[in-house]
Scaffold this motif. Structure first.
Motif, mmCIF file in Angstrom:
data_model
loop_
_atom_site.group_PDB
_atom_site.id
_atom_site.type_symbol
_atom_site.label_atom_id
_atom_site.label_comp_id
_atom_site.label_asym_id
_atom_site.label_seq_id
_atom_site.Cartn_x
_atom_site.Cartn_y
_atom_site.Cartn_z
ATOM 1 N N UNK A 172 0.850 -1.188 0.000
ATOM 2 C CA UNK A 172 0.000 0.000 0.000
ATOM 3 C C UNK A 172 0.885 1.238 0.000
ATOM 4 N N UNK A 173 0.837 2.006 -1.080
ATOM 5 C CA UNK A 173 1.621 3.232 -1.191
ATOM 6 C C UNK A 173 0.749 4.440 -0.879
ATOM 7 N N UNK A 174 1.397 5.585 -0.641
ATOM 8 C CA UNK A 174 0.654 6.820 -0.390
ATOM 9 C C UNK A 174 -0.191 7.190 -1.613
ATOM 10 N N UNK A 175 0.360 6.989 -2.816
ATOM 11 C CA UNK A 175 -0.380 7.318 -4.030
ATOM 12 C C UNK A 175 -1.602 6.417 -4.190
ATOM 13 N N UNK A 189 -0.047 12.053 2.387
ATOM 14 C CA UNK A 189 1.269 11.897 3.018
ATOM 15 C C UNK A 189 1.380 12.748 4.276
ATOM 16 N N UNK A 190 0.847 13.972 4.235
ATOM 17 C CA UNK A 190 0.885 14.827 5.429
ATOM 18 C C UNK A 190 0.100 14.201 6.574
ATOM 19 N N UNK A 191 -1.086 13.671 6.260
ATOM 20 C CA UNK A 191 -1.897 13.043 7.298
ATOM 21 C C UNK A 191 -1.186 11.829 7.899
ATOM 22 N N UNK A 192 -0.585 11.007 7.037
ATOM 23 C CA UNK A 192 0.107 9.817 7.532
ATOM 24 C C UNK A 192 1.318 10.186 8.384
ATOM 25 N N UNK A 193 2.051 11.222 7.976
ATOM 26 C CA UNK A 193 3.200 11.665 8.769
ATOM 27 C C UNK A 193 2.748 12.159 10.143
ATOM 28 N N UNK A 194 1.626 12.893 10.174
ATOM 29 C CA UNK A 194 1.089 13.352 11.455
ATOM 30 C C UNK A 194 0.695 12.169 12.334
#
Length: 218
Positions: A172-175, A189-194
């Motif tokens: 499962x990739x961010x894209x 990506x921002x949400x996952x990093x948070x």
């Protein structure tokens, strides 16, 4: 084009449930490389594909390259069966890895549906399930923000994680996740990093591990 002898064909068909195997036997086997577009949205077509090996995604895209993924189909299932109304293909299908399909022509499918009530019932049940999934996705797009849709996809695959029982989603990739929730890769990506900074997830290469239940809001 790859060729398959009788023994190889039988090994592939033996992995299928009996009703789907009967459908696959009515088609011809074809191999497709990774990232091949098997079905093109808007084109005419009435072949049904039984996926014997690999994974494919069902998606739509626009001229600007924006894309939404409707779902991922695994080996043992079938796709491109929505030709009964005579309309063009409603979505595109691309391989996510090397795939082998049995391509079943319309005439063979119609004969099987007439002679195999079990196949007709199975297809009706799966079509109903897909309509339910589409309804849920439409509801999420209309009523949930991007974060809510991300949670629905992540926890909808194998349920929420707990501290004692983390859940790893792979590949499962961010894209891929962004395409499924109808957002940009940058936003996802921002949400996952948070979430990673908050200790909720662990991010890896084509892998997202849920470490505990995700919060309802972020």
């Amino acid at each position: 084009m790859a060729t398959f002898d009788a023994a190889a064909r039988e090994r592939l068909l033996a992995r299928l449930e009996p009703t789907i195997a009967s459908l696959a036997r009515a088609g011809r086997l074809r191999g497709y490389p990774r990232n091949a577009v098997i079905v093109h949205e808007g084109e005419a077509g009435d072949d049904t594909f039984v996926l014997l090996q690999g994974r494919v995604k069902v998606y739509s895209s626009d001229l600007d390259g924006r894309e939404i993924t409707y779902g991922v189909i695994e080996a043992g299932d079938y796709f491109a069966d929505m030709w009964f109304d005579g309309q063009p293909r409603s979505a595109s299908v691309m391989t996510l890895e090397d795939c082998i399909c049995s391509v079943v022509p319309r005439a063979a499918m119609e004969d099987l549906l007439a002679s195999m009530p079990a196949l007709a019932r199975l297809m009706l049940a799966r079509m109903t399930a897909r309509v339910r999934t589409a309804t849920t996705k439409l509801r999420d797009l209309a009523l949930k923000d991007v974060y809510g849709r991300v949670v629905s996809v992540l926890e909808g695959q194998r349920g929420p994680a707990t501290v004692s029982e983390p859940v790893t989603l792979y590949p499962l990739t961010h894209q891929a996740l962004a395409s499924r929730v109808g957002s940009s890769r940058e936003m996802v990506s921002r949400l996952l990093k948070d979430l990673e900074r908050g200790g909720y997830v662990e991010l890896g290469v084509k892998r997202i591990t849920l470490k505990k239940k995700l919060p309802p809001r972020w």
